[in-house]
Scaffold this motif. Structure first.
Motif, short mmCIF file in Angstrom:
data_model
loop_
_atom_site.label_atom_id
_atom_site.label_comp_id
_atom_site.label_asym_id
_atom_site.label_seq_id
_atom_site.Cartn_x
_atom_site.Cartn_y
_atom_site.Cartn_z
N ALA A 14 0.84 -1.20 0.00
CA ALA A 14 0.00 0.00 0.00
C ALA A 14 0.87 1.25 0.00
CB ALA A 14 -0.93 0.00 1.21
N ARG A 15 1.95 1.24 0.79
CA ARG A 15 2.87 2.38 0.80
C ARG A 15 3.52 2.58 -0.56
NH1 ARG A 15 4.15 0.34 5.98
NH2 ARG A 15 5.92 -0.81 5.12
N ASN A 16 3.91 1.48 -1.19
CA ASN A 16 4.51 1.58 -2.52
C ASN A 16 3.53 2.17 -3.53
OD1 ASN A 16 6.96 0.51 -1.70
ND2 ASN A 16 6.48 -1.58 -2.36
N ARG A 17 2.29 1.75 -3.44
CA ARG A 17 1.29 2.25 -4.38
C ARG A 17 1.07 3.75 -4.19
NH1 ARG A 17 -4.16 2.97 -5.60
NH2 ARG A 17 -4.81 1.96 -7.53
N GLU A 18 0.97 4.19 -2.93
CA GLU A 18 0.79 5.62 -2.66
C GLU A 18 1.99 6.41 -3.14
OE1 GLU A 18 -1.90 7.30 -1.32
OE2 GLU A 18 -2.87 5.39 -1.71
N ALA A 19 3.19 5.88 -2.92
CA ALA A 19 4.41 6.57 -3.37
C ALA A 19 4.45 6.66 -4.89
CB ALA A 19 5.65 5.83 -2.85
N LEU A 20 4.02 5.62 -5.57
CA LEU A 20 4.00 5.62 -7.03
C LEU A 20 3.01 6.64 -7.57
CD1 LEU A 20 4.30 1.79 -7.70
CD2 LEU A 20 5.89 3.55 -8.56
N LEU A 21 1.83 6.72 -6.95
CA LEU A 21 0.83 7.68 -7.41
C LEU A 21 1.35 9.11 -7.25
CD1 LEU A 21 -2.44 6.09 -5.98
CD2 LEU A 21 -1.76 6.23 -8.38
N ALA A 22 1.96 9.41 -6.11
CA ALA A 22 2.49 10.75 -5.87
C ALA A 22 3.63 11.06 -6.84
CB ALA A 22 2.96 10.88 -4.42
N ALA A 23 4.54 10.11 -7.02
CA ALA A 23 5.67 10.32 -7.92
C ALA A 23 5.21 10.50 -9.36
CB ALA A 23 6.64 9.15 -7.82
N ALA A 24 4.23 9.70 -9.77
CA ALA A 24 3.74 9.79 -11.14
C ALA A 24 3.05 11.13 -11.39
CB ALA A 24 2.77 8.64 -11.43
N ALA A 25 2.26 11.60 -10.42
CA ALA A 25 1.60 12.89 -10.57
C ALA A 25 2.64 13.99 -10.77
CB ALA A 25 0.72 13.18 -9.36
N ASP A 26 3.72 13.94 -9.98
CA ASP A 26 4.77 14.95 -10.11
C ASP A 26 5.46 14.86 -11.47
OD1 ASP A 26 4.30 15.98 -7.59
OD2 ASP A 26 5.83 14.75 -6.61
N GLU A 27 5.78 13.64 -11.90
CA GLU A 27 6.49 13.47 -13.17
C GLU A 27 5.62 13.91 -14.35
OE1 GLU A 27 9.59 12.42 -14.14
OE2 GLU A 27 10.19 12.57 -12.03
N PHE A 28 4.35 13.56 -14.32
CA PHE A 28 3.47 13.98 -15.41
C PHE A 28 3.30 15.49 -15.43
CE2 PHE A 28 1.65 9.54 -15.33
CZ PHE A 28 2.04 9.22 -16.62
N ALA A 29 3.23 16.10 -14.24
CA ALA A 29 3.10 17.56 -14.18
C ALA A 29 4.34 18.24 -14.76
CB ALA A 29 2.88 18.00 -12.73
N GLU A 30 5.51 17.66 -14.52
CA GLU A 30 6.75 18.28 -14.97
C GLU A 30 7.09 17.97 -16.42
OE1 GLU A 30 9.81 17.08 -12.27
OE2 GLU A 30 8.76 17.87 -10.50
N HIS A 31 6.73 16.76 -16.89
CA HIS A 31 7.21 16.31 -18.20
C HIS A 31 6.09 15.95 -19.17
CE1 HIS A 31 11.22 16.29 -16.49
NE2 HIS A 31 10.78 15.52 -15.51
N GLY A 32 4.84 16.04 -18.75
CA GLY A 32 3.74 15.74 -19.66
C GLY A 32 3.64 14.27 -19.97
N ALA A 33 3.03 13.98 -21.11
CA ALA A 33 2.79 12.59 -21.50
C ALA A 33 4.07 11.80 -21.73
CB ALA A 33 1.94 12.55 -22.78
N ASP A 34 5.20 12.50 -21.90
CA ASP A 34 6.47 11.82 -22.13
C ASP A 34 7.18 11.42 -20.84
OD1 ASP A 34 6.19 12.08 -24.89
OD2 ASP A 34 7.10 14.08 -24.89
N ALA A 35 6.54 11.61 -19.71
CA ALA A 35 7.15 11.22 -18.44
C ALA A 35 7.61 9.77 -18.49
CB ALA A 35 6.16 11.41 -17.29
#
Length: 201
Positions: A14-35
């Motif tokens: 569950a911790r890994n999943r939450e960390a992945l969701l947060a990290a992915a949101a940040d990466e998509f915000a910074e790099h768009g669809a090419d994250a």
């Protein structure tokens, strides 16, 4: 696509999943669809294999971020539905919606592609809650009579979108525009609106 597991996750999963969701949101915000998936996993502190066990495709990951955000907002809104002060409840809900650092991320992700039935159902649930909050505030006379739930759904993201135009804006600048929006929702000094509210939300 399957966005949620069929049985409860172990605490570490569950911790890994939450960390992945947060990290992915940040990466998509910074790099768009090419994250990069590799960068998302690295940012979350897990391996790519862990990412793919939770989210087999990038579309699954995008849908999961959106679903997480929608469900969080719905839960916040549901807790406010019985608040005696309906105007205060609506303002608190809009503050919660604006406060999340993922507001911009999710708004962006909605434009990346189609999402599944589960996301559509979560979106419909959230919209229903917003309509109830607005109806209660309007019935108490603290929101102008010609404002609808659809109006407020469209305004939810506005404070953050306005602040995005300034590259070095204070992280709390959105609060200024939320206050302007909420003043505009109040009946005092209101003028007739020049166009009917949309009916599709």
């Amino acid at each position: 696509m399957t966005l949620t597991p069929s049985r409860p996750l172990r605490a570490d999963a569950a911790r890994n999943r939450e960390a992945l969701l947060a990290a992915a949101a940040d990466e998509f915000a910074e790099h768009g669809a090419d994250a990069s998936v590799a960068d998302i996993a690295r940012r979350a502190g897990v391996g790519k294999g862990t990412l793919f066990r939770h989210f087999p495709t990038k579309d699954d990951l995008i849908s999961a971020i959106i679903l997480h955000r929608l469900n969080g907002l719905s839960e916040a809104g549901e807790r406010l539905l019985d608040r005696p002060d309906a105007g205060g409840a609506l303002l608190e809900f809009l503050t919660v919606a604006g406060h999340s650092r993922q507001q911009r991320d999710v708004s962006f992700l909605h434009n990346l592609g189609e999402t599944g039935t589960e996301v559509a159902q979560a979106r419909a649930r959230l919209f229903e809650i917003v309509h109830i909050l607005v109806d209660r505030a309007r019935d108490q006379g603290v929101v102008r009579a010609d404002v609808t739930g659809a109006d407020v759904v469209l305004l939810m993201c506005a404070p953050n979108h306005v602040a995005e135009y300034l590259p070095d804006a204070s992280p709390d600048l959105w609060r200024r525009y939320l206050a302007i929006i909420f003043d505009g929702l109040r009946p005092a000094g209101a003028h007739p609106l020049p166009h009917p509210a949309p009916t599709v939300l």
